[in-house]
Write a protein that holds these residues in place. Structure first.
Motif, PDB file in Angstrom:
ATOM      1  N   LEU A  57      56.412 -14.642  26.700  1.00 40.81           N
ATOM      2  CA  LEU A  57      57.495 -15.601  26.510  1.00 40.81           C
ATOM      3  C   LEU A  57      57.324 -16.870  27.336  1.00 40.81           C
ATOM      4  CD1 LEU A  57      60.388 -16.007  25.241  1.00 40.81           C
ATOM      5  CD2 LEU A  57      61.290 -15.016  27.362  1.00 40.81           C
ATOM      6  N   VAL A  58      56.791 -16.718  28.557  1.00 44.35           N
ATOM      7  CA  VAL A  58      56.749 -17.821  29.519  1.00 44.35           C
ATOM      8  C   VAL A  58      55.298 -18.264  29.713  1.00 44.35           C
ATOM      9  CG1 VAL A  58      57.230 -18.459  31.912  1.00 44.35           C
ATOM     10  CG2 VAL A  58      58.826 -16.995  30.674  1.00 44.35           C
ATOM     11  N   PRO A  59      55.028 -19.569  29.757  1.00 42.09           N
ATOM     12  CA  PRO A  59      53.664 -20.043  30.039  1.00 42.09           C
ATOM     13  C   PRO A  59      53.184 -19.552  31.400  1.00 42.09           C
ATOM     14  CG  PRO A  59      55.047 -21.841  29.237  1.00 42.09           C
ATOM     15  CD  PRO A  59      55.962 -20.682  29.489  1.00 42.09           C
ATOM     16  N   PRO A  60      51.882 -19.344  31.567  1.00 41.88           N
ATOM     17  CA  PRO A  60      51.361 -18.813  32.834  1.00 41.88           C
ATOM     18  C   PRO A  60      51.781 -19.614  34.056  1.00 41.88           C
ATOM     19  CG  PRO A  60      49.650 -18.789  31.156  1.00 41.88           C
ATOM     20  CD  PRO A  60      50.818 -19.514  30.556  1.00 41.88           C
ATOM     21  N   GLU A  61      51.855 -20.939  33.910  1.00 37.95           N
ATOM     22  CA  GLU A  61      52.209 -21.768  35.067  1.00 37.95           C
ATOM     23  C   GLU A  61      53.676 -21.608  35.475  1.00 37.95           C
ATOM     24  OE1 GLU A  61      52.444 -24.391  31.332  1.00 37.95           O
ATOM     25  OE2 GLU A  61      51.116 -22.846  32.177  1.00 37.95           O
ATOM     26  N   ASP A  62      54.497 -20.999  34.596  1.00 37.38           N
ATOM     27  CA  ASP A  62      55.919 -20.818  34.901  1.00 37.38           C
ATOM     28  C   ASP A  62      56.274 -19.383  35.269  1.00 37.38           C
ATOM     29  OD1 ASP A  62      56.575 -23.479  34.489  1.00 37.38           O
ATOM     30  OD2 ASP A  62      56.951 -23.208  32.354  1.00 37.38           O
ATOM     31  N   LEU A  63      55.300 -18.499  35.296  1.00 39.86           N
ATOM     32  CA  LEU A  63      55.594 -17.096  35.580  1.00 39.86           C
ATOM     33  C   LEU A  63      56.179 -16.899  36.976  1.00 39.86           C
ATOM     34  CD1 LEU A  63      52.638 -15.072  34.008  1.00 39.86           C
ATOM     35  CD2 LEU A  63      55.060 -14.912  33.423  1.00 39.86           C
ATOM     36  N   LEU A  64      55.674 -17.630  37.965  1.00 35.61           N
ATOM     37  CA  LEU A  64      56.201 -17.480  39.317  1.00 35.61           C
ATOM     38  C   LEU A  64      57.640 -17.963  39.396  1.00 35.61           C
ATOM     39  CD1 LEU A  64      55.862 -16.679  42.222  1.00 35.61           C
ATOM     40  CD2 LEU A  64      54.757 -18.876  42.679  1.00 35.61           C
ATOM     41  N   VAL A  65      57.956 -19.041  38.683  1.00 33.91           N
ATOM     42  CA  VAL A  65      59.345 -19.518  38.641  1.00 33.91           C
ATOM     43  C   VAL A  65      60.247 -18.445  38.042  1.00 33.91           C
ATOM     44  CG1 VAL A  65      60.898 -21.275  37.709  1.00 33.91           C
ATOM     45  CG2 VAL A  65      58.599 -21.914  38.447  1.00 33.91           C
TER      46      VAL A  65
END
Length: 414
Positions: free
Chosen positions: A131-139
């Motif tokens: 669902l979430v782009p890899p760069e936003d997973l930590l967020v």
């Protein structure tokens, strides 16, 4: 750079579903032991068995669920697990109202909820990665972590007040309804989810049951983090019941003082989860994982020195605050790294294997440390757990480049 990052409407619904179930869980925290003691008049051995056996048997039941979840659409699985938890928990007040409630039913419900938790977490992790782009997973993981710690601060005091006014069945009903609301939130995400394509044999094989562990143990970055996490979490959780016995028994703290000593430090988890992304941006993921993982092991040994009165409460709050803050940083970074390093067709099995191992380890160490406390004393057992925790940083990964090499190898094989 300080502006809140939007992750889209589907993630907001997923986050809302997680939030409502998390608050429900912490509202109902400790309800089953209270029901066992106050309603069924169970003894200490039965209460301990309810906690340990429910977690351990639930982990065993969940072993085949990882491969089952892997090759199914994740949202229907999450909805099904929410509804299973809703029905299981609601059966407790229903049986109580009819005069049929028994200890065996509490044990079965604990097993069902524990197994459904593992399956739900495996499905939700795989769904989040898609669902979430890899760069936003930590967020995204940081927001889940902050929500969990916020509900930990708010839930138990409200649940305790509700139990005092209306009885323990009230919080069980609230917990059950929270899973129903979570299912509705996941359904509200909308859109279509493609059916996963199964690679290899068309049917579930015995080897599929162990694919999650194989994926973890052959990865040079995940393997040390796996052992660090299950041993560290197991030792931390094993000493918590003993601290309750020490504080509420020999040291004479009241229940509200005990609750205050553990609810207040959870603010540190909220702070840590907010710091995770800025720290990774500045220092890099590997350095943050190693530093936070090492620091979290330094705190629990201090709990062996708790004394009666205000100094004792202050010590517990300070130690727990340091521990929870480090966990608030460590957990979302670890969760993000784990998703990033796991191939898409193995996420559910990997997360399921991780959860099964963690639950089984916590159950086993809780039983062992309970025996150790019986043979020695709760303070001695707490000290032993704290000393052993000091060695767990040795299990953290030494090199930063090894995980990346493993990911490239995994990618070339898929």
């Amino acid at each position: 750079m300080t502006r809140r990052r939007g992750l889209g409407r589907p993630f907001r619904w997923l986050w809302s579903a997680y939030a409502v179930s998390s608050y429900g869980t912490w509202l109902g925290f400790g309800a089953f032991p209270l029901i066992a003691i106050l309603v069924l008049h169970s003894g200490p051995a039965q209460v301990a068995a309810l906690s340990a056996a429910g977690r351990a048997v639930g982990a065993v039941v969940a072993v085949p669920l990882g491969p089952w979840v892997e090759f199914r659409r994740k949202r229907p699985v999450m909805v099904a697990m929410d509804l299973a938890r809703f029905a299981a928990l609601l059966s407790v007040p229903a049986a109580f109202a009819l005069g049929w409630l028994s200890f065996a039913q509490l044990l079965v419900v604990s097993v069902v909820v524990a197994a459904a938790n593992i399956a739900f977490n495996a499905a939700s992790g795989a769904y989040l990665k898609a669902l979430v782009p890899p760069e936003d997973l930590l967020v995204a993981n940081g927001r889940f972590e902050s929500t969990m710690w916020t509900s930990t601060v708010v839930g138990p005091p409200l649940g305790g007040a509700a139990i005092g006014m209306f009885g323990p069945m009230t919080t069980v009903v609230a917990d059950a309804v929270s899973y129903l609301l979570s299912a509705l939130g996941i359904r509200a995400i909308g859109g279509t989810e493609p059916h996963p394509v199964r690679t290899g044999a068309p049917r579930l094989r015995a080897g599929d049951l162990f694919e999650g562990w194989r994926s973890i143990l052959t990865h040079p970055g995940l393997r040390p983090l796996f052992f660090n996490a299950i041993v560290g979490n197991g030792l931390i959780m094993a000493s918590e019941p003993l601290l309750a016995v020490l504080m509420l028994g020999r040291l004479g703290f009241t229940p509200w003082q005990y609750g205050l000593a553990f609810a207040t430090p959870c603010v540190g988890g909220l702070i840590g989860s907010r710091l995770a992304r800025p720290l990774v941006t500045r220092f890099g993921r590997h350095k943050v994982i190693v530093t936070a993982g090492a620091l979290r092991a330094c705190w629990p040994v201090g709990l062996a020195f708790v004394r009666p009165g205000v100094p004792g409460i202050v010590l517990v709050i300070a130690v727990q605050f340091g521990l929870v803050t480090c966990c608030g940083v460590f957990n979302p970074v670890l969760a993000t790294y784990r998703l990033d390093q796991t191939p898409a067709d193995r996420v559910a099995r990997t997360l399921s294997a991780w959860s099964v191992s963690s639950s089984a380890t916590i159950a086993a160490l809780t039983a062992v440390w309970g025996l150790l406390a019986t043979l020695t004393s709760p303070r001695t057992a707490i000290a032993a757990a704290g000393v052993l925790l000091l060695a767990t940083p040795l299990l953290l990964p030494r090199r930063e480049n090894a995980p990346q090499q493993a990911r490239e190898q995994a990618t070339s094989l898929t």
